[in-house]
Every structure is written in structure tokens, then in C-alpha cells.
Design a protein around this motif. Structure first.
Motif, PDB file in Angstrom:
ATOM      1  N   LEU A  46       3.560   8.440  10.219  1.00 33.84           N
ATOM      2  CA  LEU A  46       3.452   8.673  11.660  1.00 33.84           C
ATOM      3  C   LEU A  46       3.286   7.357  12.423  1.00 33.84           C
ATOM      4  O   LEU A  46       3.862   7.185  13.497  1.00 33.84           O
ATOM      5  N   ARG A  47       2.495   6.445  11.866  1.00 39.26           N
ATOM      6  CA  ARG A  47       2.334   5.134  12.517  1.00 39.26           C
ATOM      7  C   ARG A  47       3.669   4.413  12.603  1.00 39.26           C
ATOM      8  O   ARG A  47       4.000   3.806  13.621  1.00 39.26           O
ATOM      9  N   GLY A  48       4.437   4.475  11.504  1.00 36.83           N
ATOM     10  CA  GLY A  48       5.741   3.820  11.503  1.00 36.83           C
ATOM     11  C   GLY A  48       6.693   4.436  12.512  1.00 36.83           C
ATOM     12  O   GLY A  48       7.423   3.735  13.219  1.00 36.83           O
ATOM     13  N   LEU A  49       6.669   5.778  12.597  1.00 38.28           N
ATOM     14  CA  LEU A  49       7.525   6.479  13.554  1.00 38.28           C
ATOM     15  C   LEU A  49       7.154   6.087  14.976  1.00 38.28           C
ATOM     16  O   LEU A  49       8.030   5.814  15.823  1.00 38.28           O
ATOM     17  N   ARG A  50       5.874   6.022  15.244  1.00 34.93           N
ATOM     18  CA  ARG A  50       5.400   5.662  16.596  1.00 34.93           C
ATOM     19  C   ARG A  50       5.756   4.221  16.936  1.00 34.93           C
ATOM     20  O   ARG A  50       6.169   3.905  18.058  1.00 34.93           O
ATOM     21  N   SER A  51       5.602   3.355  15.927  1.00 31.76           N
ATOM     22  CA  SER A  51       5.916   1.936  16.151  1.00 31.76           C
ATOM     23  C   SER A  51       7.402   1.726  16.422  1.00 31.76           C
ATOM     24  O   SER A  51       7.779   0.975  17.322  1.00 31.76           O
ATOM     25  N   ARG A  52       8.261   2.406  15.653  1.00 32.56           N
ATOM     26  CA  ARG A  52       9.714   2.247  15.833  1.00 32.56           C
ATOM     27  C   ARG A  52      10.162   2.704  17.215  1.00 32.56           C
ATOM     28  O   ARG A  52      11.133   2.182  17.764  1.00 32.56           O
ATOM     29  N   ASN A  53       9.467   3.699  17.759  1.00 34.47           N
ATOM     30  CA  ASN A  53       9.839   4.223  19.074  1.00 34.47           C
ATOM     31  C   ASN A  53       9.027   3.615  20.213  1.00 34.47           C
ATOM     32  O   ASN A  53       9.217   3.985  21.377  1.00 34.47           O
ATOM     33  N   ARG A 110       0.836  -1.182   0.000  1.00 32.78           N
ATOM     34  CA  ARG A 110       0.000   0.000   0.000  1.00 32.78           C
ATOM     35  C   ARG A 110       0.881   1.246   0.000  1.00 32.78           C
ATOM     36  O   ARG A 110       1.856   1.311   0.747  1.00 32.78           O
ATOM     37  N   PRO A 111       0.570   2.246  -0.838  1.00 33.17           N
ATOM     38  CA  PRO A 111       1.398   3.451  -0.877  1.00 33.17           C
ATOM     39  C   PRO A 111       1.460   4.129   0.479  1.00 33.17           C
ATOM     40  O   PRO A 111       0.500   4.100   1.255  1.00 33.17           O
ATOM     41  N   SER A 112       2.601   4.737   0.792  1.00 36.23           N
ATOM     42  CA  SER A 112       2.763   5.440   2.055  1.00 36.23           C
ATOM     43  C   SER A 112       1.952   6.718   2.061  1.00 36.23           C
ATOM     44  O   SER A 112       1.796   7.380   1.050  1.00 36.23           O
ATOM     45  N   THR A 113       1.416   7.063   3.222  1.00 30.99           N
ATOM     46  CA  THR A 113       0.739   8.332   3.426  1.00 30.99           C
ATOM     47  C   THR A 113       1.354   8.986   4.648  1.00 30.99           C
ATOM     48  O   THR A 113       2.157   8.370   5.367  1.00 30.99           O
ATOM     49  N   LEU A 114       0.988  10.233   4.910  1.00 30.28           N
ATOM     50  CA  LEU A 114       1.470  10.889   6.122  1.00 30.28           C
ATOM     51  C   LEU A 114       1.054  10.079   7.340  1.00 30.28           C
ATOM     52  O   LEU A 114       1.819   9.927   8.296  1.00 30.28           O
ATOM     53  N   GLY A 115      -0.164   9.512   7.290  1.00 25.39           N
ATOM     54  CA  GLY A 115      -0.628   8.696   8.404  1.00 25.39           C
ATOM     55  C   GLY A 115       0.242   7.469   8.629  1.00 25.39           C
ATOM     56  O   GLY A 115       0.594   7.143   9.769  1.00 25.39           O
ATOM     57  N   SER A 116       0.616   6.791   7.548  1.00 21.36           N
ATOM     58  CA  SER A 116       1.451   5.591   7.698  1.00 21.36           C
ATOM     59  C   SER A 116       2.864   5.957   8.155  1.00 21.36           C
ATOM     60  O   SER A 116       3.504   5.201   8.884  1.00 21.36           O
ATOM     61  N   ARG A 162      13.810  15.536  10.758  1.00 20.55           N
ATOM     62  CA  ARG A 162      13.788  16.504   9.661  1.00 20.55           C
ATOM     63  C   ARG A 162      12.398  16.544   9.042  1.00 20.55           C
ATOM     64  O   ARG A 162      11.711  15.528   8.965  1.00 20.55           O
ATOM     65  N   MET A 163      11.996  17.739   8.591  1.00 25.10           N
ATOM     66  CA  MET A 163      10.697  17.882   7.943  1.00 25.10           C
ATOM     67  C   MET A 163      10.576  16.918   6.764  1.00 25.10           C
ATOM     68  O   MET A 163       9.523  16.322   6.524  1.00 25.10           O
ATOM     69  N   SER A 164      11.677  16.745   6.025  1.00 21.65           N
ATOM     70  CA  SER A 164      11.631  15.902   4.824  1.00 21.65           C
ATOM     71  C   SER A 164      11.294  14.452   5.151  1.00 21.65           C
ATOM     72  O   SER A 164      10.763  13.728   4.312  1.00 21.65           O
ATOM     73  N   GLU A 165      11.588  14.009   6.384  1.00 23.09           N
ATOM     74  CA  GLU A 165      11.291  12.625   6.762  1.00 23.09           C
ATOM     75  C   GLU A 165       9.791  12.353   6.795  1.00 23.09           C
ATOM     76  O   GLU A 165       9.361  11.201   6.729  1.00 23.09           O
TER      77      GLU A 165
END
Length: 217
Positions: free
Chosen positions: A12-19, A4-10, A62-65
Motif C-alpha cells: 500500500l505504501r508503494g502504491l501510494r508513493s507511485r501515485n 525487507r520482505p514485502s507486506t500488505l503495508g509495504s 486487480r486483487m492479486s496486485e
């Protein structure tokens, strides 16, 4: 099956999951309400530039992330990817002169940035300095009238149904025409720059902050 293509939501979910953060913990760290983060993660809401900047600063990323994909393949593949653009899922960026609605944001590393823009400024004095960025752009007037100011040409008036193609590195400004509260354009910006989306967001934010400082002074 294709992923599934990445979205801003995915992202953020990935960032939250990694941490290993809960929504509550991310809310406390970012200063953004839990309900807002939840809607973003479920792709029911996008964030303004101010909120994206807040996430970037408070989470020390970074914003670009927030717009970049993971590791790119060494050999670019023909993906056959596609995206349907809708206003309700667009990334909205509000500035002093424009309201931008960036479309198809789940597609990363794209060389064309489509958007719908509401043009409000009515004079160069109100607009400020001409804008410059890498690449080229195509603007089609969907509603109202737009006056296009460019660095090397006399101003040109475009009515609904008319368009213009310019070198984005040339200073430029789009103003709402006389007797027009605001105009609506459909635009496509392109560049060889890999991170054009983040670069445009950064330009919008800097200009908004400069204007806000001038008003405050």
C-alpha cells in the motif's frame, strides 16, 4: 543487506508513493479511514476480504496486485527466506463458514499457503456446495472436532491431534463436530498455481456473497 520482505503495508505504501497520494487522498479514493490505512501501512492491522475488494474496485487495481511481488527474476534464486507467523499479523478473511487467518503473507509467490482456521458450519445444508480449488492441502485439528466431507469418500471424523491430506480439486467441506461450537485447524495448502493466495481469497469472497444473497432472498 537483504531487502525487507514485502507486506500488505509495504504494498500500500508503494502504491501510494507511485501515485503521489497522501494518506488522506488514498482514504478519500478508497473509502477506508485514514487511521485504518495508517495501521495497515505500519503492519499493525490487516484487512478483511471486503476491505481488500473495496480497495481493488475503488483504486482500479486487480486483487492479486495486493499480494504479488514485482518483476520476478528470470532465474529463480535460492533466497533462504523465512517468515514467522503470528495471529496479530495474519491476514484475516471472514466467511459464512470459516474464519481464516493466513500466515506469513509477506512472502510472495509461495507454493504453500499456511493458515489457521476456525470452523463454524455444522451441517452441509448450512455449508452449501462443496469447495474445489487447485492443489493439495493438509489439515491438522488443533481444537475440537472436525467432520470432513469429500466428493468421493464417506465423511470422516477427526479429533484434536488428528489430520488429513487431500486433493483440493476434489469437492470438500470441513464442519464442526457434534456438540462443538467451533473447531480450530492448522492447514497448509499447496499448488503449482502462481497466484494461489489471490485465488483462495477470491473463492472465499464469492462464496460469502452467494450465501449473503441466499439469506437476503
Amino acid at each position: 543487506m537483504p531487502s525487507r520482505p514485502s507486506t500488505l503495508g509495504s504494498v500500500l505504501r508503494g502504491l501510494r508513493s507511485r501515485n503521489d497520494w497522501t494518506l488522506k487522498e488514498m482514504s478519500q479514493r478508497s473509502g477506508i479511514p485514514i487511521s485504518t490505512l495508517s495501521k495497515v501501512e505500519h503492519d499493525r492491522l490487516t484487512l478483511t476480504y471486503d476491505k481488500l475488494q473495496q480497495l481493488s474496485q475503488r483504486l482500479n487495481i486487480r486483487m492479486s496486485e495486493l499480494f504479488a511481488e514485482g518483476e520476478a527474476s528470470a532465474t529463480p534464486a535460492v533466497t533462504g527466506r523465512r517468515s514467522i507467523g503470528r495471529l496479530e499479523t495474519a491476514l484475516r478473511v471472514n466467511t459464512a463458514n470459516y474464519d481464516y487467518y493466513y500466515l506469513c503473507t509477506e512472502l510472495r509467490q509461495k507454493r504453500m499457503i499456511p493458515n489457521i482456521t476456525r470452523v463454524r458450519a455444522k451441517s452441509l445444508a448450512e455449508f452449501g456446495d462443496l469447495v474445489r480449488h487447485s492443489g493439495e492441502e493438509f489439515i491438522y485439528v488443533a481444537e475440537g472436532q472436525v467432520i470432513v466431507h469429500t466428493e468421493y469418500y464417506d465423511p470422516v471424523v477427526l479429533n484434536a491431534g488428528e489430520s488429513i491430506y487431500i486433493d483440493s480439486g476434489m469437492g470438500h467441506a470441513y464442519l464442526a463436530g457434534e456438540g462443538c461450537d467451533e473447531a480450530v485447524t492448522v492447514a497448509v495448502m499447496s499448488s503449482e498455481e502462481d497466484d494461489l493466495m489471490a485465488s483462495l481469497i477470491h473463492i472465499h469472497g464469492e462464496r460469502t456473497q452467494e450465501i449473503e444473497k441466499e439469506v437476503a432472498a
